[in-house]
Design a protein around this motif. Structure first.
Motif, mmCIF file in Angstrom:
data_model
loop_
_atom_site.group_PDB
_atom_site.id
_atom_site.type_symbol
_atom_site.label_atom_id
_atom_site.label_comp_id
_atom_site.label_asym_id
_atom_site.label_seq_id
_atom_site.Cartn_x
_atom_site.Cartn_y
_atom_site.Cartn_z
ATOM 1 N N ASP A 96 0.866 -1.179 0.000
ATOM 2 C CA ASP A 96 0.000 0.000 0.000
ATOM 3 C C ASP A 96 0.907 1.234 0.000
ATOM 4 O O ASP A 96 1.148 1.831 1.045
ATOM 5 C CB ASP A 96 -0.905 -0.022 1.229
ATOM 6 C CG ASP A 96 -1.957 1.062 1.209
ATOM 7 O OD1 ASP A 96 -2.217 1.650 0.133
ATOM 8 O OD2 ASP A 96 -2.531 1.344 2.285
ATOM 9 N N PRO A 97 1.451 1.608 -1.186
ATOM 10 C CA PRO A 97 2.443 2.689 -1.235
ATOM 11 C C PRO A 97 1.854 4.066 -0.939
ATOM 12 O O PRO A 97 0.658 4.280 -1.152
ATOM 13 C CB PRO A 97 2.953 2.625 -2.673
ATOM 14 C CG PRO A 97 1.876 1.962 -3.450
ATOM 15 C CD PRO A 97 1.163 1.053 -2.489
ATOM 16 N N PRO A 98 2.701 4.968 -0.448
ATOM 17 C CA PRO A 98 2.252 6.348 -0.232
ATOM 18 C C PRO A 98 1.822 6.976 -1.561
ATOM 19 O O PRO A 98 2.293 6.566 -2.619
ATOM 20 C CB PRO A 98 3.495 7.057 0.326
ATOM 21 C CG PRO A 98 4.377 5.967 0.825
ATOM 22 C CD PRO A 98 4.085 4.774 -0.023
ATOM 23 N N PRO A 99 0.936 7.973 -1.541
ATOM 24 C CA PRO A 99 0.506 8.637 -2.770
ATOM 25 C C PRO A 99 1.707 9.190 -3.555
ATOM 26 O O PRO A 99 2.670 9.668 -2.974
ATOM 27 C CB PRO A 99 -0.380 9.781 -2.273
ATOM 28 C CG PRO A 99 -0.813 9.369 -0.908
ATOM 29 C CD PRO A 99 0.302 8.531 -0.354
ATOM 30 N N GLY A 100 1.651 9.093 -4.876
ATOM 31 C CA GLY A 100 2.698 9.626 -5.735
ATOM 32 C C GLY A 100 3.792 8.644 -6.079
ATOM 33 O O GLY A 100 4.618 8.911 -6.943
ATOM 34 N N THR A 101 3.814 7.488 -5.442
ATOM 35 C CA THR A 101 4.871 6.507 -5.677
ATOM 36 C C THR A 101 4.791 5.918 -7.077
ATOM 37 O O THR A 101 5.803 5.666 -7.710
ATOM 38 C CB THR A 101 4.800 5.380 -4.626
ATOM 39 O OG1 THR A 101 4.900 5.972 -3.345
ATOM 40 C CG2 THR A 101 5.921 4.384 -4.804
ATOM 41 N N ASP A 102 3.584 5.706 -7.598
ATOM 42 C CA ASP A 102 3.411 5.084 -8.906
ATOM 43 C C ASP A 102 4.042 5.897 -10.033
ATOM 44 O O ASP A 102 4.390 5.349 -11.064
ATOM 45 C CB ASP A 102 1.932 4.866 -9.215
ATOM 46 C CG ASP A 102 1.302 3.861 -8.266
ATOM 47 O OD1 ASP A 102 2.049 3.051 -7.676
ATOM 48 O OD2 ASP A 102 0.073 3.899 -8.101
ATOM 49 N N ALA A 103 4.198 7.197 -9.837
ATOM 50 C CA ALA A 103 4.741 8.057 -10.885
ATOM 51 C C ALA A 103 6.263 8.033 -10.947
ATOM 52 O O ALA A 103 6.854 8.609 -11.845
ATOM 53 C CB ALA A 103 4.267 9.491 -10.660
ATOM 54 N N LEU A 104 6.921 7.364 -10.011
ATOM 55 C CA LEU A 104 8.380 7.357 -9.977
ATOM 56 C C LEU A 104 8.947 6.487 -11.091
ATOM 57 O O LEU A 104 8.453 5.397 -11.359
ATOM 58 C CB LEU A 104 8.884 6.845 -8.629
ATOM 59 C CG LEU A 104 8.494 7.669 -7.411
ATOM 60 C CD1 LEU A 104 8.973 6.982 -6.141
ATOM 61 C CD2 LEU A 104 9.049 9.071 -7.497
ATOM 62 N N ALA A 105 10.001 6.961 -11.745
ATOM 63 C CA ALA A 105 10.649 6.204 -12.819
ATOM 64 C C ALA A 105 11.446 5.026 -12.258
ATOM 65 O O ALA A 105 11.514 3.969 -12.864
ATOM 66 C CB ALA A 105 11.562 7.123 -13.619
ATOM 67 N N GLU A 106 12.065 5.214 -11.131
ATOM 68 C CA GLU A 106 12.873 4.179 -10.485
ATOM 69 C C GLU A 106 12.118 3.633 -9.283
ATOM 70 O O GLU A 106 11.390 4.361 -8.621
ATOM 71 C CB GLU A 106 14.210 4.763 -10.010
ATOM 72 C CG GLU A 106 15.096 5.273 -11.124
ATOM 73 C CD GLU A 106 15.651 4.151 -11.979
ATOM 74 O OE1 GLU A 106 15.980 3.079 -11.437
ATOM 75 O OE2 GLU A 106 15.737 4.340 -13.192
ATOM 76 N N PRO A 107 12.329 2.350 -8.947
ATOM 77 C CA PRO A 107 11.670 1.843 -7.747
ATOM 78 C C PRO A 107 12.271 2.493 -6.501
ATOM 79 O O PRO A 107 13.463 2.809 -6.477
ATOM 80 C CB PRO A 107 11.988 0.346 -7.770
ATOM 81 C CG PRO A 107 13.207 0.213 -8.608
ATOM 82 C CD PRO A 107 13.150 1.339 -9.599
ATOM 83 N N PRO A 108 11.446 2.726 -5.485
ATOM 84 C CA PRO A 108 11.993 3.260 -4.240
ATOM 85 C C PRO A 108 13.020 2.276 -3.686
ATOM 86 O O PRO A 108 12.856 1.066 -3.813
ATOM 87 C CB PRO A 108 10.783 3.363 -3.319
ATOM 88 C CG PRO A 108 9.594 3.024 -4.125
ATOM 89 C CD PRO A 108 10.034 2.458 -5.413
ATOM 90 N N SER A 109 14.086 2.813 -3.119
ATOM 91 C CA SER A 109 15.124 1.913 -2.626
ATOM 92 C C SER A 109 15.908 2.530 -1.478
ATOM 93 O O SER A 109 15.863 3.727 -1.248
ATOM 94 C CB SER A 109 16.083 1.531 -3.757
ATOM 95 O OG SER A 109 16.775 2.659 -4.220
#
Length: 142
Positions: A96-109
């Protein structure tokens, strides 16, 4: 006048601390995901992230900026993880990612770094000249 001097001194000390922290920290690689399995914590806080051998994670109090650079607050939840960037990062996919995460080009890391004290996980900084905003160390209770 005293307030200005104190403000400049405090700012200088914070910058010196960040420089000292980053001066001794450098990216490193882990040879396998097994090297990351366990609990990692941010010193003197309730922030914890646990990586399991089945490539799942659970986090409490993780800085939300891990998932979205402009986010404030903390993240609590779970998801899947994998070693990325040739062993130099831990890529996270929250259930359940925080809002805005889907728009990121790279995966959060999180970055995988080393200093004189061993292996750490790094919440990468968006500030010029600063590698990590936070460092998580392996907890004794893994």
């Amino acid at each position: 006048m005293v307030v200005v001097v104190l403000g400049v001194t405090a700012g200088g000390i914070a910058h010196w601390v960040a420089d000292r922290l980053d001066a001794d920290v450098e990216f490193t690689e882990v040879s396998s995901p097994a090297a990351l399995v366990g609990i990692w914590r941010l010193d003197d806080t309730d922030t914890r992230i646990r990586f399991t051998a089945d490539r799942r994670f659970t986090a409490t109090g993780l800085p939300a900026e891990v998932f979205t650079p402009s986010a404030d607050g903390t993240f609590a939840g779970g998801g899947s993880w994998r070693v990325g960037d040739g062993g130099r990062s831990v890529d996270l996919k929250a259930d359940d990612p925080p809002p805005g995460t889907d728009a990121l080009a790279e995966p959060p890391s999180l970055g995988v770094v080393r200093n004189g004290d061993g292996l750490w996980l790094c919440v990468l900084s968006g500030s010029p000249g600063v590698l990590c905003d936070y460092l998580l160390r392996r907890a004794d209770d893994t």
